[in-house]
Design an enzyme around this catalytic site. Sequence first.
Site, PDB file in Angstrom:
ATOM      1  N   HIS A 122       0.818  -1.209   0.000  1.00  0.00           N
ATOM      2  CA  HIS A 122       0.000   0.000   0.000  1.00  0.00           C
ATOM      3  C   HIS A 122       0.862   1.274   0.000  1.00  0.00           C
ATOM      4  O   HIS A 122       2.055   1.238   0.335  1.00  0.00           O
ATOM      5  CB  HIS A 122      -0.904   0.019   1.234  1.00  0.00           C
ATOM      6  CG  HIS A 122      -0.120  -0.022   2.515  1.00  0.00           C
ATOM      7  ND1 HIS A 122       0.472   1.088   3.070  1.00  0.00           N
ATOM      8  CD2 HIS A 122       0.195  -1.059   3.338  1.00  0.00           C
ATOM      9  CE1 HIS A 122       1.106   0.754   4.178  1.00  0.00           C
ATOM     10  NE2 HIS A 122       0.960  -0.551   4.357  1.00  0.00           N
ATOM     11  N   GLU A 134      -2.132  -7.299   7.166  1.00  0.00           N
ATOM     12  CA  GLU A 134      -0.789  -7.216   7.719  1.00  0.00           C
ATOM     13  C   GLU A 134      -0.662  -8.028   9.004  1.00  0.00           C
ATOM     14  O   GLU A 134      -1.653  -8.361   9.669  1.00  0.00           O
ATOM     15  CB  GLU A 134      -0.438  -5.746   7.988  1.00  0.00           C
ATOM     16  CG  GLU A 134       0.964  -5.478   8.510  1.00  0.00           C
ATOM     17  CD  GLU A 134       2.093  -5.953   7.614  1.00  0.00           C
ATOM     18  OE1 GLU A 134       2.158  -7.177   7.370  1.00  0.00           O
ATOM     19  OE2 GLU A 134       2.914  -5.127   7.182  1.00  0.00           O
TER      20      GLU A 134
END
Length: 219
Positions: free
Chosen positions: A28, A102
């Site tokens: 990201h 994550e």
Amino acid sequence: MAQPSAGLSRLRQNRRVTTTTTFALIRHGQTDWNAQMRIQGSTDIPLNAVGRGQATDAEAALSPYAWDFVVSSPLSRAAETADIIAADLSLTVTERMPQLAERDYGPAEGLGAGPELDALRTPDGGYGGFRGAESETSVAARGLNALRELARTWPGARIVVVAHGTLIRLCLIEALGRDIPSIDNAALTLVRLTPAPSGEPEAADDWTLDVLNGALVPA
């Protein structure tokens, strides 16, 4: 999973000629916590303006290749990055995969370097060794399982996967058996997966790394 709106006929054709699936693994774009060097993990921190610009800039690295669709982690920083990339490439985001979230760093999330973070470090030391954090083995296993699931569903596809730096790095270390540096925000990492032949339980999947952090990897 939603059906990809572009390239579906090519996907069907690929199923007849190749079992190799190509992944663009994209971390990201930047968040405020990235800029402040704070551990994010499973905490849902949004992109900042720099991160949105990085997501837009990712088109330049991705556009020379043909892509079929986009998937992402459900965390907003990855989901928004994926939405920006998909719009720029005229693709569809077909799924937010929880397995791509994550690593959960537990009580270390939100902390930067200092005594409070040091107090959470495990005796074996090293970056990322914190009490209450998800194990690196668990992160790599669920991330690779997500990629294998995509490869089984869409053999021969070319898929943009927007996820997170630690998850991508740990997956590559496990798949390739080599050291991998930190993954840069919105940089292109290109990897190909040829699954082990069915009926050969001792055979291993074949992973090939072509691009890492935007740089070609020597053969």
